[in-house]
Design an enzyme around this catalytic site. Structure first.
Site, PDB file in Angstrom:
ATOM      1  N   ASP A  67       0.636  -1.157  -0.063  1.00 45.21           N
ATOM      2  CA  ASP A  67       0.057   0.183   0.190  1.00 45.21           C
ATOM      3  C   ASP A  67       0.800   1.382  -0.016  1.00 45.21           C
ATOM      4  OD1 ASP A  67       1.013  -0.365   2.583  1.00 45.21           O
ATOM      5  OD2 ASP A  67      -0.900  -0.948   3.392  1.00 45.21           O
ATOM      6  N   ASN A 136      -7.391  -2.589  14.531  1.00 45.96           N
ATOM      7  CA  ASN A 136      -8.858  -3.072  14.416  1.00 45.96           C
ATOM      8  C   ASN A 136      -8.699  -4.086  13.176  1.00 45.96           C
ATOM      9  OD1 ASN A 136      -8.153  -1.924  11.777  1.00 45.96           O
ATOM     10  ND2 ASN A 136      -9.478  -0.165  11.879  1.00 45.96           N
ATOM     11  N   HIS A 138      -7.085  -4.551  10.492  1.00 42.13           N
ATOM     12  CA  HIS A 138      -6.833  -4.407   9.051  1.00 42.13           C
ATOM     13  C   HIS A 138      -5.535  -5.050   8.557  1.00 42.13           C
ATOM     14  CE1 HIS A 138      -4.878  -0.267   9.998  1.00 42.13           C
ATOM     15  NE2 HIS A 138      -3.943  -1.093   9.383  1.00 42.13           N
ATOM     16  N   GLU A 143      -9.637  -2.061   5.630  1.00 42.69           N
ATOM     17  CA  GLU A 143     -10.483  -1.515   6.811  1.00 42.69           C
ATOM     18  C   GLU A 143     -11.530  -2.667   7.113  1.00 42.69           C
ATOM     19  OE1 GLU A 143      -9.040   0.199   9.092  1.00 42.69           O
ATOM     20  OE2 GLU A 143      -8.531   2.127   8.410  1.00 42.69           O
TER      21      GLU A 143
END
Length: 242
Positions: A67, A136, A138, A143
């Site tokens: 990314d 979280n 990811h 996400e």
């Protein structure tokens, strides 16, 4: 999914580097998927040491990063282009043209996503994909709520992800709100996946992952659907899990 519990960050980094080195030596022209962030820094340092000792050679290696932030130039110290140069590329003999990081500055971001996806597929897909995990759950910047079928795409970052990454910036207002990321479907196409997890701040993510529930609310749980996935977790991240 194979779970490996280790004592600390150092052992996690060493085991991960050994797996990467073994795959590089076993495959004539390996395609390695790379991750950024503080977790893989130790692993990259060990890979550099192995290169300096002549144990591995990057000349025939091709890399694809997971990314990049949207709106940050390649030479910005907070860009993942810059991170990879500083923590790996400039220390080894990998040809520049063999390194691929998506551009968050492309004039046409949708086209950049398509072409990045096409480049991965044209290379024969990724032999070994490295991953970290967000607080979280990811993976990449996928996400919670991201489809497991998603390919390389643009995504808006959750507030908790922005807050977690704010430590790398002068202020939270400077943290980008969007990123370009390999999709979960892209990641699952990799022939092998290696996730590394370290630190107390990742305990909630580890707890949710170890429940074994496969859900788009926990993006990392997609790895339960992969035939060859290994997760290395240190004791600080493991916490009280059995």
């Amino acid at each position: 999914m194979k779970i490996v519990k280790v004592k600390d960050y150092e052992e996690m980094s060493r085991k991960a580097a050994e797996i990467v080195a073994e795959r590089m030596n076993a495959i004539e022209k390996p395609n390695i998927g790379l991750a950024t962030g503080s977790t893989p820094e130790g692993m990259y340092q060990i890979l550099i040491e192995k290169y300096n000792k002549g144990e591995i050679d990057f000349a025939n290696t091709t890399t694809f990063n997971l990314d990049e932030y949207v709106g940050i130039t390649d030479d910005d110290p907070n860009s993942y282009h810059y991170f990879m140069d500083e923590h790996l590329f400039k220390h080894v003999n990998i040809p520049k043209e063999n390194t691929h990081v998506p551009s968050g500055m492309a004039d046409d971001l949708d086209k950049e996503c398509r072409e990045y996806e096409e480049a991965i597929q044209a290379a024969g897909n990724i032999d070994l994909q490295l991953l970290g995990i967000g607080n979280n759950g990811h993976i990449g910047f996928n996400e919670p709520g991201t489809s497991f079928n998603e390919r390389t795409h643009i995504i808006g970052l959750k507030d908790e992800t922005i807050q977690a990454n704010a430590r790398f910036f002068d202020s939270i207002d400077e943290v980008p709100t969007k990123a370009i990321t390999m999709g979960i479907g892209t990641i699952l196409d990799s022939k092998e996946v290696l996730m590394i997890i370290s630190g107390e701040n990742k305990r909630d993510a580890v707890t949710n992952l170890l429940k074994g529930t496969i859900s788009e609310d926990i993006p990392a749980s997609a790895l339960y659907n992969h035939p060859n996935a290994t997760v290395i977790i240190d004791e600080a991240a493991w916490g009280d899990n059995e």
